[in-house]
Design a protein around this motif. Structure first.
Motif, PDB file in Angstrom:
ATOM      1  N   PRO A  85       1.065  -1.203   0.018  1.00 27.07           N
ATOM      2  CA  PRO A  85       0.041  -0.405  -0.004  1.00 27.07           C
ATOM      3  C   PRO A  85       0.576   1.044  -0.042  1.00 27.07           C
ATOM      4  O   PRO A  85       0.519   2.384  -0.259  1.00 27.07           O
ATOM      5  CB  PRO A  85      -0.799   0.266   1.188  1.00 27.07           C
ATOM      6  N   LEU A  86       2.432   1.540   0.361  1.00 33.96           N
ATOM      7  CA  LEU A  86       3.106   2.693   0.402  1.00 33.96           C
ATOM      8  C   LEU A  86       4.033   3.068  -0.986  1.00 33.96           C
ATOM      9  O   LEU A  86       4.509   4.282  -1.328  1.00 33.96           O
ATOM     10  CB  LEU A  86       4.253   2.138   0.947  1.00 33.96           C
ATOM     11  N   LEU A  87       3.406   2.051  -1.655  1.00 32.60           N
ATOM     12  CA  LEU A  87       4.055   2.015  -2.736  1.00 32.60           C
ATOM     13  C   LEU A  87       2.906   2.501  -4.520  1.00 32.60           C
ATOM     14  O   LEU A  87       1.440   2.952  -4.306  1.00 32.60           O
ATOM     15  CB  LEU A  87       3.661   0.837  -3.964  1.00 32.60           C
ATOM     16  N   GLU A  88       3.182   3.863  -4.427  1.00 35.56           N
ATOM     17  CA  GLU A  88       3.126   4.539  -5.162  1.00 35.56           C
ATOM     18  C   GLU A  88       3.211   5.829  -6.357  1.00 35.56           C
ATOM     19  O   GLU A  88       4.556   6.082  -6.156  1.00 35.56           O
ATOM     20  CB  GLU A  88       1.805   5.664  -4.263  1.00 35.56           C
ATOM     21  N   GLU A  89       2.470   5.908  -7.566  1.00 35.49           N
ATOM     22  CA  GLU A  89       3.621   5.807  -8.759  1.00 35.49           C
ATOM     23  C   GLU A  89       5.285   5.827  -9.324  1.00 35.49           C
ATOM     24  O   GLU A  89       6.173   6.247  -9.828  1.00 35.49           O
ATOM     25  CB  GLU A  89       3.056   7.602  -9.339  1.00 35.49           C
ATOM     26  N   ASP A  90       5.044   4.604  -8.377  1.00 35.59           N
ATOM     27  CA  ASP A  90       6.227   3.911  -8.866  1.00 35.59           C
ATOM     28  C   ASP A  90       7.268   3.685  -7.866  1.00 35.59           C
ATOM     29  O   ASP A  90       8.545   4.156  -7.436  1.00 35.59           O
ATOM     30  CB  ASP A  90       7.369   3.314 -10.412  1.00 35.59           C
ATOM     31  N   ARG A  91       6.924   4.733  -6.591  1.00 30.08           N
ATOM     32  CA  ARG A  91       7.672   4.439  -5.742  1.00 30.08           C
ATOM     33  C   ARG A  91       7.133   4.802  -4.655  1.00 30.08           C
ATOM     34  O   ARG A  91       5.967   4.782  -4.076  1.00 30.08           O
ATOM     35  CB  ARG A  91       7.566   6.970  -5.311  1.00 30.08           C
ATOM     36  N   CYS A  92       8.209   4.740  -3.371  1.00 32.68           N
ATOM     37  CA  CYS A  92       7.722   4.350  -1.938  1.00 32.68           C
ATOM     38  C   CYS A  92       7.311   5.325  -1.188  1.00 32.68           C
ATOM     39  O   CYS A  92       8.260   6.359  -1.146  1.00 32.68           O
ATOM     40  CB  CYS A  92       8.679   3.595  -0.994  1.00 32.68           C
ATOM     41  N   LEU A  93       6.268   5.623  -0.587  1.00 29.96           N
ATOM     42  CA  LEU A  93       6.002   6.224   0.097  1.00 29.96           C
ATOM     43  C   LEU A  93       6.798   6.538   1.458  1.00 29.96           C
ATOM     44  O   LEU A  93       6.880   8.594   1.648  1.00 29.96           O
ATOM     45  CB  LEU A  93       4.088   6.789   0.122  1.00 29.96           C
ATOM     46  N   LEU A  94       7.414   5.773   1.940  1.00 26.22           N
ATOM     47  CA  LEU A  94       8.012   5.830   3.279  1.00 26.22           C
ATOM     48  C   LEU A  94       9.851   4.885   2.920  1.00 26.22           C
ATOM     49  O   LEU A  94      10.460   4.404   3.918  1.00 26.22           O
ATOM     50  CB  LEU A  94       7.666   5.472   3.877  1.00 26.22           C
ATOM     51  N   TYR A  95      10.396   5.717   1.620  1.00 26.39           N
ATOM     52  CA  TYR A  95      11.614   4.797   0.983  1.00 26.39           C
ATOM     53  C   TYR A  95      12.572   5.180   2.283  1.00 26.39           C
ATOM     54  O   TYR A  95      13.134   4.156   3.091  1.00 26.39           O
ATOM     55  CB  TYR A  95      12.057   6.181   0.144  1.00 26.39           C
ATOM     56  N   ALA A  96      13.102   6.406   3.251  1.00 34.25           N
ATOM     57  CA  ALA A  96      13.597   6.045   4.256  1.00 34.25           C
ATOM     58  C   ALA A  96      13.270   5.596   5.535  1.00 34.25           C
ATOM     59  O   ALA A  96      14.114   5.473   6.393  1.00 34.25           O
ATOM     60  CB  ALA A  96      13.907   7.494   4.468  1.00 34.25           C
ATOM     61  N   ALA A  97      12.627   5.117   5.226  1.00 37.86           N
ATOM     62  CA  ALA A  97      11.895   3.983   6.699  1.00 37.86           C
ATOM     63  C   ALA A  97      12.148   2.898   6.079  1.00 37.86           C
ATOM     64  O   ALA A  97      11.310   1.883   7.338  1.00 37.86           O
ATOM     65  CB  ALA A  97      10.508   4.394   8.208  1.00 37.86           C
ATOM     66  N   ARG A  98      11.975   2.545   5.144  1.00 37.16           N
ATOM     67  CA  ARG A  98      11.286   1.722   4.386  1.00 37.16           C
ATOM     68  C   ARG A  98      12.137  -0.140   5.629  1.00 37.16           C
ATOM     69  O   ARG A  98      13.554   0.472   5.526  1.00 37.16           O
ATOM     70  CB  ARG A  98      11.871   1.164   3.190  1.00 37.16           C
ATOM     71  N   PRO A  99      12.119  -1.375   5.458  1.00 37.76           N
ATOM     72  CA  PRO A  99      12.607  -2.045   6.424  1.00 37.76           C
ATOM     73  C   PRO A  99      13.853  -2.361   5.856  1.00 37.76           C
ATOM     74  O   PRO A  99      13.940  -2.645   4.569  1.00 37.76           O
ATOM     75  CB  PRO A  99      11.752  -3.145   6.652  1.00 37.76           C
ATOM     76  N   MET A 100      14.369  -3.277   6.854  1.00 36.85           N
ATOM     77  CA  MET A 100      15.457  -3.955   5.652  1.00 36.85           C
ATOM     78  C   MET A 100      15.530  -4.795   4.477  1.00 36.85           C
ATOM     79  O   MET A 100      16.174  -4.553   3.388  1.00 36.85           O
ATOM     80  CB  MET A 100      16.129  -5.107   6.696  1.00 36.85           C
ATOM     81  N   LEU A 101      14.225  -5.957   4.288  1.00 38.03           N
ATOM     82  CA  LEU A 101      14.562  -6.234   3.809  1.00 38.03           C
ATOM     83  C   LEU A 101      13.694  -5.694   1.946  1.00 38.03           C
ATOM     84  O   LEU A 101      13.981  -6.490   0.876  1.00 38.03           O
ATOM     85  CB  LEU A 101      13.092  -7.749   4.055  1.00 38.03           C
ATOM     86  N   CYS A 102      13.545  -4.904   2.998  1.00 38.11           N
ATOM     87  CA  CYS A 102      13.196  -3.987   0.904  1.00 38.11           C
ATOM     88  C   CYS A 102      13.794  -3.182   0.710  1.00 38.11           C
ATOM     89  O   CYS A 102      14.453  -3.085  -0.374  1.00 38.11           O
ATOM     90  CB  CYS A 102      12.158  -2.723   1.430  1.00 38.11           C
TER      91      CYS A 102
END
Ligand code: SF4
Ligand code: SF4
Length: 191
Positions: A95-112
């Motif tokens: 659900p955080l993927l919007e227009e091919d971008r991560c809305l919380l990119y700086a806080a994405r977890p290790m697996l991402c």
């Protein structure tokens, strides 16, 4: 469920994320891999994240978004959870993927953060495990150059931070949650 991560732990996690990003960038550069122009995004994978510290860190970043945004994203996350029940992987996207971008990119977890390049890690008994790159990596680099990314120090540091987090917050038991399940309010929602 606690909703606040002690600032010292958040700062330590940020340092670890920076180290992961640096190692990932070096491994990707050595292999000549660029995570761009991908029509097979791993954000459609049903990654299950395993640490409370990463969950709480992401939730804190999420809660800083405007209230109407968090409400809309929670609705989207609930719909993702509903749609995933019985659906084959991969579908639907995080659900955080919007227009091919991560809305919380700086806080994405290790697996991402670490997904994409081939990797290896050493188990406590000294044996090594290896993992492939993402499907796009394998298509573009059938014979990659460079060494696989060694995840061992990152796993070890994250395990130590997770232990400290559980101790500080009195948390018992593990966590196994997708991003969609992290965003919805109830702690026991599905994956
Ligand atoms: S948190 Fe961000 S990087 Fe991770 S799956 Fe979701 S959109 Fe992708
Ligand atoms: S890591 Fe691989 S699958 Fe994920 S977005 Fe990048 S190229 Fe695509």
């Amino acid at each position: 469920m606690p909703d606040r991560l002690p600032p010292a732990l958040a700062a330590a996690l940020e340092k670890l994320y920076a180290a992961m990003d640096a190692d990932y960038a070096a491994a990707a550069a050595a292999a000549g891999f660029v995570c761009r122009g991908c029509d097979d995004t791993c954000c459609r994978s049903r990654f299950e994240h395993r640490t409370w510290i990463e969950f709480l860190y992401l939730r804190q970043a999420f809660e800083k978004l405007p209230a109407e945004r968090t409400a809309a994203l929670r609705r989207r996350a609930r719909s993702v959870l509903d749609d995933r029940r019985g659906a084959p992987d991969p579908a639907p996207a995080c659900p955080l993927l919007e227009e091919d971008r991560c809305l919380l990119y700086a806080a994405r977890p290790m697996l991402c953060r670490l997904h994409g390049v081939p990797h290896r890690f050493r188990l406590p008994d000294g044996t090594w495990r290896e993992g492939p790159g993402c499907a796009v990596f394998d298509r573009r680099h059938p014979a990659p150059g460079g060494a696989p990314l060694d995840r061992t120090p990152h796993y070890a540091r994250l395990a130590r931070l997770e232990e400290a987090c559980r101790r500080a917050l009195g948390l018992r038991g593990g966590l196994r949650r997708t991003i969609a399940a992290m965003l919805v309010a109830g702690p026991e929602e599905g994956t």
